[in-house]
Motif scaffolding. Structure first.
Motif, PDB file in Angstrom:
ATOM      1  N   ASN A  52       0.828  -1.202   0.000  1.00 32.36           N
ATOM      2  CA  ASN A  52       0.000   0.000   0.000  1.00 32.36           C
ATOM      3  C   ASN A  52       0.866   1.258   0.000  1.00 32.36           C
ATOM      4  O   ASN A  52       1.875   1.324   0.714  1.00 32.36           O
ATOM      5  N   ILE A  53       0.491   2.229  -0.806  1.00 32.38           N
ATOM      6  CA  ILE A  53       1.234   3.490  -0.874  1.00 32.38           C
ATOM      7  C   ILE A  53       0.586   4.471   0.089  1.00 32.38           C
ATOM      8  O   ILE A  53      -0.570   4.878  -0.097  1.00 32.38           O
TER       9      ILE A  53
ATOM     10  N   ASP B  15      -8.269   3.383   0.053  1.00 28.21           N
ATOM     11  CA  ASP B  15      -6.832   3.418   0.349  1.00 28.21           C
ATOM     12  C   ASP B  15      -6.301   1.988   0.343  1.00 28.21           C
ATOM     13  O   ASP B  15      -5.912   1.446   1.374  1.00 28.21           O
TER      14      ASP B  15
ATOM     15  N   ILE C  85      -4.889   1.551  -6.399  1.00 26.39           N
ATOM     16  CA  ILE C  85      -5.711   2.727  -6.703  1.00 26.39           C
ATOM     17  C   ILE C  85      -4.882   3.824  -7.387  1.00 26.39           C
ATOM     18  O   ILE C  85      -5.259   4.344  -8.441  1.00 26.39           O
ATOM     19  N   ALA C  86      -3.747   4.153  -6.786  1.00 26.23           N
ATOM     20  CA  ALA C  86      -2.886   5.190  -7.377  1.00 26.23           C
ATOM     21  C   ALA C  86      -2.436   4.744  -8.771  1.00 26.23           C
ATOM     22  O   ALA C  86      -2.401   5.546  -9.714  1.00 26.23           O
TER      23      ALA C  86
ATOM     24  N   GLN D 146      -0.016  13.083  -1.831  1.00 26.79           N
ATOM     25  CA  GLN D 146      -0.961  12.253  -1.112  1.00 26.79           C
ATOM     26  C   GLN D 146      -0.435  12.120   0.309  1.00 26.79           C
ATOM     27  O   GLN D 146       0.714  11.745   0.521  1.00 26.79           O
TER      28      GLN D 146
HETATM   29  C1  LIG Z   1      -4.649   5.878  -2.207  1.00 21.94           C
HETATM   30  C2  LIG Z   1      -3.665   5.061  -2.985  1.00 21.94           C
HETATM   31  O1  LIG Z   1      -2.410   5.700  -3.016  1.00 21.94           O
HETATM   32  C3  LIG Z   1      -3.491   3.638  -2.445  1.00 21.94           C
HETATM   33  N1  LIG Z   1      -2.988   3.663  -1.096  1.00 21.94           N
HETATM   34  C4  LIG Z   1      -2.564   2.849  -3.370  1.00 21.94           C
HETATM   35  O2  LIG Z   1      -1.638   2.247  -2.912  1.00 21.94           O
HETATM   36  O3  LIG Z   1      -2.736   2.822  -4.552  1.00 21.94           O
END
Ligand SMILES: C[C@@H](O)[C@H](N)C(=O)O
Ligand SMILES: C[C@@H](O)[C@H](N)C(=O)O
Lengths: 159, 159
Positions: free
Chosen positions: A122-123, B24, B28-29, B48
């Motif tokens: 996760n980012i 999140d 997604i990103a 972000q």
């Molecule tokens: C929101 C977005 O950055 C998400 N956490 C992702 O890793 O894609």
């Protein structure tokens, strides 16, 4: 699109600090970084998105060793403002792709984000410019992320 | 602290896009910037901060001319996710201080933020690295901000 990324870096000794729901008026950001600079606390990335209802959140990273001192400084600022809170996370790593002329870097960003996503990483935070794309992720995924991002850009990891 | 800033830039033809309260989770990103890259929409800064309750917000800037197309792309993504919203602001300028080795750049950031604050200019978004500090501000304060930041770092404005 030509290969624009020339290197990937990993930083594992920083902690994330967030100042949540602080006033969104001129002078606030200046106060925060002036106070940190006065104690020689180095800041790596700073991110702030757009505020809402005159409140905003500023997040940034500092070395673990400066956390205690930063807490004291920030608690004082929060007390003066009479609003907001500070949160901290030591469990982070910053992985960055460095390049030149990444102006069309939505493609470079997409590749980097996708490579992390495919590994289920996760980012948590993102900060970019044409020269650098930095992602804050969980600390224990740091080494793995460094390898993954090296691979997606066809770079040989030397370290 | 030595003078670390070598130049200041102003960008007035970008618009801000925010994807609010989106999931999140990994991927997604990647979806967002892959979709933009597929239409050759250039992105300048991406910010972000840390998410909350499994939701997050990603803000970024793109050229005004790409707004219409970006809207369509993002509405589709929001529909697929079944959550979140997109907001846009054409009324922005991006003023950036560029330097080298601004690792101790909390002092440089503080000076830049203070100079804007003293002029009553609110800082709407912040994105930084050791090489660049970018602030999103109101578009009609752009020219003034460029001059102000030049002055605080003792640079001669050539353009
Ligand atoms: C929101 C977005 O950055 C998400 N956490 C992702 O890793 O894609
Ligand atoms: C929140 C903070 O960045 C504020 N908008 C300022 O200009 O200082």
């Amino acid at each position: 699109e030509k290969l624009l990324v020339s290197g990937v870096t990993l930083k594992s000794d920083d902690a994330r600090v967030s100042l949540n729901d602080i006033p969104d008026r001129p002078g606030i950001a200046a106060e925060v970084f002036h106070a940190l600079a006065a104690q020689n606390i180095n800041v790596d990335i700073i991110v702030q998105s757009t505020g809402k209802d005159n409140k905003n959140t500023i997040s940034f990273t500092i070395p673990h060793k400066d956390l205690k001192q930063a807490r004291e400084i920030l608690e004082l600022l929060l007390k003066n403002w009479g609003t907001g809170s500070a949160s901290f996370d030591e469990n982070i790593a910053i992985v960055s792709a460095v390049g030149v002329g990444m102006k069309s870097h939505s493609g470079v960003a997409a590749s980097m984000f996708k490579s992390l996503a495919d590994a289920g990483i996760n980012i948590e935070m993102i900060s970019t410019s044409e020269i650098k794309i930095s992602c804050v992720i969980a600390k224990d995924r740091g080494r793995e992320a460094l390898q993954i991002v090296h691979d997606v850009f066809g770079l040989t990891q030397t370290a």
